[in-house]
Design a protein around this motif. Sequence first.
Motif, PDB file in Angstrom:
ATOM      1  N   LEU A  29     -37.639  17.468   1.322  1.00 10.18           N
ATOM      2  CA  LEU A  29     -38.466  16.940   2.403  1.00 10.18           C
ATOM      3  C   LEU A  29     -39.225  15.674   2.023  1.00 10.18           C
ATOM      4  N   GLN A  30     -38.862  15.064   0.897  1.00  9.43           N
ATOM      5  CA  GLN A  30     -39.595  13.898   0.432  1.00  9.43           C
ATOM      6  C   GLN A  30     -39.109  12.570   0.999  1.00  9.43           C
ATOM      7  N   THR A  31     -37.882  12.528   1.520  1.00  5.75           N
ATOM      8  CA  THR A  31     -37.373  11.283   2.102  1.00  5.75           C
ATOM      9  C   THR A  31     -36.892  11.547   3.523  1.00  5.75           C
ATOM     10  N   ARG A  32     -36.812  10.490   4.284  1.00  3.73           N
ATOM     11  CA  ARG A  32     -36.403  10.651   5.680  1.00  3.73           C
ATOM     12  C   ARG A  32     -34.970  11.157   5.792  1.00  3.73           C
ATOM     13  N   LEU A  33     -34.071  10.666   4.932  1.00  4.11           N
ATOM     14  CA  LEU A  33     -32.675  11.084   5.003  1.00  4.11           C
ATOM     15  C   LEU A  33     -32.503  12.549   4.627  1.00  4.11           C
ATOM     16  N   THR A  34     -33.066  12.960   3.481  1.00  9.82           N
ATOM     17  CA  THR A  34     -32.909  14.351   3.058  1.00  9.82           C
ATOM     18  C   THR A  34     -33.643  15.297   3.996  1.00  9.82           C
ATOM     19  N   SER A  35     -34.763  14.840   4.553  1.00 11.10           N
ATOM     20  CA  SER A  35     -35.486  15.664   5.520  1.00 11.10           C
ATOM     21  C   SER A  35     -34.655  15.852   6.786  1.00 11.10           C
ATOM     22  N   TRP A  36     -33.997  14.785   7.221  1.00 12.36           N
ATOM     23  CA  TRP A  36     -33.122  14.855   8.400  1.00 12.36           C
ATOM     24  C   TRP A  36     -32.001  15.869   8.160  1.00 12.36           C
ATOM     25  N   CYS A  37     -31.394  15.803   6.964  1.00 15.79           N
ATOM     26  CA  CYS A  37     -30.324  16.738   6.633  1.00 15.79           C
ATOM     27  C   CYS A  37     -30.850  18.174   6.560  1.00 15.79           C
ATOM     28  N   TYR A  38     -32.031  18.326   5.973  1.00 16.66           N
ATOM     29  CA  TYR A  38     -32.619  19.661   5.828  1.00 16.66           C
ATOM     30  C   TYR A  38     -32.796  20.330   7.180  1.00 16.66           C
ATOM     31  N   ARG A  40     -31.318  19.943   9.875  1.00 20.28           N
ATOM     32  CA  ARG A  40     -30.078  20.214  10.597  1.00 20.28           C
ATOM     33  C   ARG A  40     -29.225  21.287   9.945  1.00 20.28           C
ATOM     34  N   THR A  41     -29.619  21.742   8.779  1.00 19.71           N
ATOM     35  CA  THR A  41     -28.853  22.793   8.095  1.00 19.71           C
ATOM     36  C   THR A  41     -29.689  24.021   7.750  1.00 19.71           C
ATOM     37  N   ALA A  42     -30.921  23.811   7.311  1.00 18.89           N
ATOM     38  CA  ALA A  42     -31.751  24.923   6.819  1.00 18.89           C
ATOM     39  C   ALA A  42     -31.995  26.011   7.861  1.00 18.89           C
ATOM     40  N   TYR A 187     -50.541  22.925  23.916  1.00 15.14           N
ATOM     41  CA  TYR A 187     -50.117  23.809  22.831  1.00 15.14           C
ATOM     42  C   TYR A 187     -48.650  23.555  22.523  1.00 15.14           C
ATOM     43  N   GLU A 188     -48.352  23.002  21.343  1.00 10.59           N
ATOM     44  CA  GLU A 188     -46.985  22.683  20.963  1.00 10.59           C
ATOM     45  C   GLU A 188     -46.471  23.625  19.889  1.00 10.59           C
ATOM     46  N   ARG A 189     -45.159  23.815  19.860  1.00  6.66           N
ATOM     47  CA  ARG A 189     -44.550  24.607  18.796  1.00  6.66           C
ATOM     48  C   ARG A 189     -44.671  23.855  17.476  1.00  6.66           C
ATOM     49  N   GLN A 190     -45.078  24.546  16.430  1.00  8.63           N
ATOM     50  CA  GLN A 190     -45.268  23.925  15.131  1.00  8.63           C
ATOM     51  C   GLN A 190     -43.965  23.419  14.534  1.00  8.63           C
ATOM     52  N   VAL A 191     -42.897  24.186  14.716  1.00 13.28           N
ATOM     53  CA  VAL A 191     -41.630  23.797  14.115  1.00 13.28           C
ATOM     54  C   VAL A 191     -41.114  22.495  14.704  1.00 13.28           C
ATOM     55  N   ASP A 192     -41.441  22.193  15.957  1.00 16.96           N
ATOM     56  CA  ASP A 192     -40.981  20.965  16.588  1.00 16.96           C
ATOM     57  C   ASP A 192     -41.706  19.738  16.052  1.00 16.96           C
ATOM     58  N   GLN A 193     -42.894  19.924  15.525  1.00 20.80           N
ATOM     59  CA  GLN A 193     -43.679  18.804  15.031  1.00 20.80           C
ATOM     60  C   GLN A 193     -43.232  18.331  13.660  1.00 20.80           C
ATOM     61  N   ALA A 194     -42.419  19.134  12.957  1.00 20.91           N
ATOM     62  CA  ALA A 194     -42.065  18.809  11.577  1.00 20.91           C
ATOM     63  C   ALA A 194     -40.658  18.240  11.419  1.00 20.91           C
ATOM     64  N   LYS A 195     -39.779  18.455  12.373  1.00 18.91           N
ATOM     65  CA  LYS A 195     -38.378  18.094  12.209  1.00 18.91           C
ATOM     66  C   LYS A 195     -38.195  16.604  11.904  1.00 18.91           C
ATOM     67  N   GLY A 196     -37.485  16.345  10.811  1.00 23.17           N
ATOM     68  CA  GLY A 196     -37.160  14.973  10.466  1.00 23.17           C
ATOM     69  C   GLY A 196     -38.298  14.194   9.861  1.00 23.17           C
ATOM     70  N   ARG A 197     -39.451  14.819   9.654  1.00 23.17           N
ATOM     71  CA  ARG A 197     -40.602  14.104   9.126  1.00 23.17           C
ATOM     72  C   ARG A 197     -40.698  14.339   7.622  1.00 23.17           C
ATOM     73  N   PRO A 198     -40.604  13.283   6.817  1.00 25.09           N
ATOM     74  CA  PRO A 198     -40.674  13.465   5.368  1.00 25.09           C
ATOM     75  C   PRO A 198     -42.098  13.737   4.910  1.00 25.09           C
ATOM     76  N   GLY A 199     -42.203  14.241   3.680  1.00 24.66           N
ATOM     77  CA  GLY A 199     -43.522  14.420   3.095  1.00 24.66           C
ATOM     78  C   GLY A 199     -43.892  15.882   2.905  1.00 24.66           C
ATOM     79  N   PHE A 200     -44.863  16.079   2.049  1.00 25.11           N
ATOM     80  CA  PHE A 200     -45.332  17.429   1.733  1.00 25.11           C
ATOM     81  C   PHE A 200     -46.525  17.731   2.624  1.00 25.11           C
TER      82      PHE A 200
END
Length: 284
Positions: A29-38, A40-42, A187-200
């Motif tokens: 989850l540290q880069t935009r590319l790997t986060s995007w891949c994560y 879509r698969t995790a 009130y938003e779903r938490q999982v929707d706020q994180a998708k594709g966003r890099p960082g800890f």
Amino acid sequence: MGSLSKTLETVRSAGIQYTAVRVLEYLLLQTRLTSWCYWRTAPDLYRWWYSRATREYDAPLDPFEIERVDPSAIQRYSGIHQPYQTRKRLFGSVLAGDWDRRQLATQNDDYRDLFETTTFDESVFHRSMKDHFLDGISWRDTPFVRAAIEAAEADSPIWHGCTSREDVLERCAAVDELYETIFTEGYERQVDQAKGRPGFDEPFGFPGRICDEVIVDIGRDGELLLADGRHRLSIAKLLDLESIPVAFVVRHEEWMETREAVFRGEEAPGRPVHPDLRAVLSTE
């Protein structure tokens, strides 16, 4: 040395496999590319792994399904004690026994009365939230925060690990911010706020974000029992929201039999339809 000891204790309590997976998630989850891949698969990998306990059942069940639920339908705490790491392991679990009829299990019996009431709405915690947000009472003057400060100063934290007055007041400020966000932005779903966003950004990763929703266990009669997310649930009740996203963790074995009967057409789903039966009925 204290930080190292705390880290080792966390690894021991969580397990090496769990810790290794979390470290891998952190790296992905540290880069935009790997986060995007994560993202879509995790989720699919986690769903496959956590569906092991329910594969013997015919009725469809997504262990990480999020459904809209009326906040007023959640009135009691679950009797299953679920530390943070344990909750993530329990998604998709099916348990027999009387856990759905027990009182809330707490780590600190000295402060049990802050939570242990007939209903969530009657709890000292929720009444303190109401005192602050609806009646304008200072956090310091609410019974829950007074108790949280007392417990923190006695080195017996009861609120998100707060170990000092300053920690408790910082937590109060965070709850103020959460209330304001939900009030102004909805009130938003938490999982929707994180998708594709890099960082800890805690809670990170798919199961972490699911756990940041209001999560409930389901008793034998379909009762929704609060496992975690009391701040969001309390705010939703105070704002009189019609529905909020909720994830299901543990289901009682008898409730699973009910799901099967509804799926086979042997039992009517009732009206209104239970949120955990929507997926069952959508396959008809």
